[in-house]
Write a protein that holds these residues in place. Structure first.
Motif, PDB file in Angstrom:
ATOM      1  N   ARG A  82      -5.808   0.967  -8.283  1.00  0.00           N
ATOM      2  CA  ARG A  82      -6.680   1.852  -7.301  1.00  0.00           C
ATOM      3  C   ARG A  82      -7.412   1.263  -7.289  1.00  0.00           C
ATOM      4  O   ARG A  82      -8.511   0.965  -8.237  1.00  0.00           O
ATOM      5  CB  ARG A  82      -6.146   3.369  -6.996  1.00  0.00           C
ATOM      6  CG  ARG A  82      -5.324   4.020  -6.938  1.00  0.00           C
ATOM      7  CD  ARG A  82      -4.613   3.570  -5.475  1.00  0.00           C
ATOM      8  NE  ARG A  82      -4.858   4.343  -4.335  1.00  0.00           N
ATOM      9  CZ  ARG A  82      -4.454   3.593  -3.233  1.00  0.00           C
ATOM     10  NH1 ARG A  82      -3.963   2.702  -2.827  1.00  0.00           N
ATOM     11  NH2 ARG A  82      -4.916   4.362  -2.452  1.00  0.00           N
ATOM     12  N   GLY A  83      -8.428   0.707  -6.075  1.00  0.00           N
ATOM     13  CA  GLY A  83      -9.551   1.086  -5.913  1.00  0.00           C
ATOM     14  C   GLY A  83     -10.266   1.178  -4.365  1.00  0.00           C
ATOM     15  O   GLY A  83      -9.826   2.401  -3.873  1.00  0.00           O
ATOM     16  N   LEU A 121       2.269  -4.269   5.840  1.00  0.00           N
ATOM     17  CA  LEU A 121       3.532  -4.561   6.003  1.00  0.00           C
ATOM     18  C   LEU A 121       4.808  -5.441   5.847  1.00  0.00           C
ATOM     19  O   LEU A 121       5.880  -5.473   5.748  1.00  0.00           O
ATOM     20  CB  LEU A 121       3.509  -4.726   8.244  1.00  0.00           C
ATOM     21  CG  LEU A 121       2.822  -3.389   8.980  1.00  0.00           C
ATOM     22  CD1 LEU A 121       2.765  -3.421  10.309  1.00  0.00           C
ATOM     23  CD2 LEU A 121       3.699  -1.794   8.548  1.00  0.00           C
ATOM     24  N   ASN A 122       3.748  -6.703   6.374  1.00  0.00           N
ATOM     25  CA  ASN A 122       4.765  -7.776   5.356  1.00  0.00           C
ATOM     26  C   ASN A 122       5.271  -7.845   4.769  1.00  0.00           C
ATOM     27  O   ASN A 122       6.507  -8.630   4.513  1.00  0.00           O
ATOM     28  CB  ASN A 122       3.905  -8.567   5.935  1.00  0.00           C
ATOM     29  CG  ASN A 122       4.561  -9.865   5.846  1.00  0.00           C
ATOM     30  OD1 ASN A 122       5.573 -10.365   6.823  1.00  0.00           O
ATOM     31  ND2 ASN A 122       4.436 -11.573   5.488  1.00  0.00           N
ATOM     32  N   VAL A 123       4.635  -7.107   3.669  1.00  0.00           N
ATOM     33  CA  VAL A 123       5.567  -6.889   2.238  1.00  0.00           C
ATOM     34  C   VAL A 123       6.765  -6.311   2.242  1.00  0.00           C
ATOM     35  O   VAL A 123       7.684  -7.343   1.235  1.00  0.00           O
ATOM     36  CB  VAL A 123       4.246  -6.616   0.784  1.00  0.00           C
ATOM     37  CG1 VAL A 123       5.053  -6.221  -0.250  1.00  0.00           C
ATOM     38  CG2 VAL A 123       2.877  -7.072   1.047  1.00  0.00           C
ATOM     39  N   PHE A 167      -2.917  -1.071   4.905  1.00  0.00           N
ATOM     40  CA  PHE A 167      -3.142  -1.736   3.835  1.00  0.00           C
ATOM     41  C   PHE A 167      -2.425  -1.655   2.365  1.00  0.00           C
ATOM     42  O   PHE A 167      -2.249  -0.929   1.695  1.00  0.00           O
ATOM     43  CB  PHE A 167      -3.753  -2.673   3.846  1.00  0.00           C
ATOM     44  CG  PHE A 167      -3.458  -3.549   2.468  1.00  0.00           C
ATOM     45  CD1 PHE A 167      -3.564  -5.419   3.217  1.00  0.00           C
ATOM     46  CD2 PHE A 167      -4.511  -3.964   1.592  1.00  0.00           C
ATOM     47  CE1 PHE A 167      -3.907  -5.655   2.257  1.00  0.00           C
ATOM     48  CE2 PHE A 167      -4.912  -4.618   0.817  1.00  0.00           C
ATOM     49  CZ  PHE A 167      -3.928  -5.864   0.433  1.00  0.00           C
ATOM     50  N   ARG A 168      -3.782   0.167   2.360  1.00  0.00           N
ATOM     51  CA  ARG A 168      -4.008   0.776   1.279  1.00  0.00           C
ATOM     52  C   ARG A 168      -2.249   1.687   0.475  1.00  0.00           C
ATOM     53  O   ARG A 168      -2.052   2.069   0.060  1.00  0.00           O
ATOM     54  CB  ARG A 168      -5.113   1.615   1.184  1.00  0.00           C
ATOM     55  CG  ARG A 168      -6.488   0.907   0.948  1.00  0.00           C
ATOM     56  CD  ARG A 168      -7.251   1.498   0.675  1.00  0.00           C
ATOM     57  NE  ARG A 168      -7.775   2.509   0.454  1.00  0.00           N
ATOM     58  CZ  ARG A 168      -7.486   2.676  -1.419  1.00  0.00           C
ATOM     59  NH1 ARG A 168      -7.962   1.360  -1.499  1.00  0.00           N
ATOM     60  NH2 ARG A 168      -8.411   3.444  -2.313  1.00  0.00           N
ATOM     61  N   ARG A 169      -1.485   1.966   2.555  1.00  0.00           N
ATOM     62  CA  ARG A 169      -0.628   3.382   2.198  1.00  0.00           C
ATOM     63  C   ARG A 169       0.301   1.689   1.801  1.00  0.00           C
ATOM     64  O   ARG A 169       0.970   2.833   0.846  1.00  0.00           O
ATOM     65  CB  ARG A 169      -0.233   3.229   3.803  1.00  0.00           C
ATOM     66  CG  ARG A 169       0.911   3.880   3.721  1.00  0.00           C
ATOM     67  CD  ARG A 169       0.935   5.245   3.158  1.00  0.00           C
ATOM     68  NE  ARG A 169       2.576   5.779   2.505  1.00  0.00           N
ATOM     69  CZ  ARG A 169       3.970   5.008   2.435  1.00  0.00           C
ATOM     70  NH1 ARG A 169       3.809   4.469   1.476  1.00  0.00           N
ATOM     71  NH2 ARG A 169       4.938   5.904   2.721  1.00  0.00           N
TER      72      ARG A 169
END
Length: 306
Positions: free
Chosen positions: A32-33, A197-199, A295-297
């Motif tokens: 986490r950053g 989302l794409n991941v 993105f962080r989610r």
């Protein structure tokens, strides 16, 4: 025997006390950053990723960087022939090639930056799965690489503009810079959103391809904004003009096309253009915030999903 046990217990307590007094303020919580803020701390790694992206793009290619000129050049010729000669825009718009090319390079920059940022996590799955680093570095590096590949097209545009009488002014340079910033912020914000989302959902990549295809037609590249005002309802014009891509393309037209034509042939900006610009900037900021949150989610499960 009892004294040894007491001494052993006391030693364990002392060792535990020493461990708890270790200063942990310089250590990061793994995985986490601080999101985009971490990019400032990892500038060196960002430079490495950008260098890698530019060096490997045309690796084992005969023409190499020449493709940065060939592909957009062919696309430009096709649009020029279709829109200029077949549909007659070349006769109805002064210096149509420069108008077309200045908008075309802007959309090309957005499309490449947006597409590369969307696939950046999947393309770097080996690094994501093995080591921890701020994952936002990959979309940002993708946008920077797209900007580097945008520079040759911009150089060609500048040469053509100079040959047709373009004289740089502070207003023109400022408009071009503002257009680039809007394009970069929009592509990064949307890229962060769809990269996350794409991941997990690879359909996101196909949806992005549709958006990239529509980008050229959803901004005044092949036509002027006045046609939208004439043919469509007024509320459509409002939505159309708040589009950050439309604003950026119009600034590119003002920077590169407008100085090459007589003042009376310039159709001008849309009414209340400054308000549309403010709305586009607000949208860019919203894209960045929402993109970072999404993105962080999804970042928590990148390694598992990949």
């Amino acid at each position: 025997m009892g004294s040894k046990t007491v001494f052993s217990d006391r030693s364990k307590e002392e060792r535990g006390a020493r461990l708890t007094t270790v200063d942990l303020s310089e250590f990061d919580v793994p995985g986490r950053g601080r999101g985009l803020l971490d990019v400032l701390r990892w500038r060196y790694l960002l430079r490495l990723l950008v260098r890698k992206g530019t060096a490997t793009r045309y690796r084992n290619s005969v023409l190499g960087w020449t493709w940065s000129y060939v592909k957009p050049g062919i696309q430009f010729l096709v649009y020029w022939l279709v829109m200029g000669f077949i549909f007659g825009m070349d006769r109805g718009l002064e210096n149509f090639p420069v108008y077309l090319f200045s908008g075309f390079v802007a959309v090309n920059f957005f499309n490449e930056a947006f597409g590369n940022a969307t696939s950046s996590i999947v393309d770097n799955r080996a690094l994501v799965k093995k080591i921890y680093l701020p994952r936002e570095l990959f979309p940002i590096a993708a946008v920077w690489v797209a900007f580097v590949h945008f520079l040759p097209q911009l150089a060609i545009l500048l040469v053509v503009c100079v040959l047709t009488g373009w004289i740089p002014t502070f207003a023109a340079l400022g408009a071009a810079l503002l257009g680039m910033l809007i394009l970069g912020a929009t592509s990064l914000g949307l890229g962060l959103f769809f990269a996350g989302l794409n991941v997990r959902f690879r359909d996101a990549q196909n949806f992005v391809e549709i958006l990239r295809m529509l980008a050229t037609w959803a901004s005044p590249v092949l036509y002027t904004w006045t046609l939208v005002a004439e043919k469509l309802p007024e509320w459509v014009l409002y939505v159309y003009m708040v589009n950050p891509l439309t604003i950026a393309v119009e600034y590119f037209h003002y920077a590169f096309w407008q100085p090459t034509i007589p003042d009376e042939r310039f159709h001008g900006f849309a009414p209340h253009f400054e308000l549309y610009t403010a709305g586009a900037v607000v949208l860019c900021a919203a894209f960045l915030v929402i993109g970072q949150l999404v993105f962080r989610r999804f970042e928590r499960s990148f390694a598992q999903d990949l």
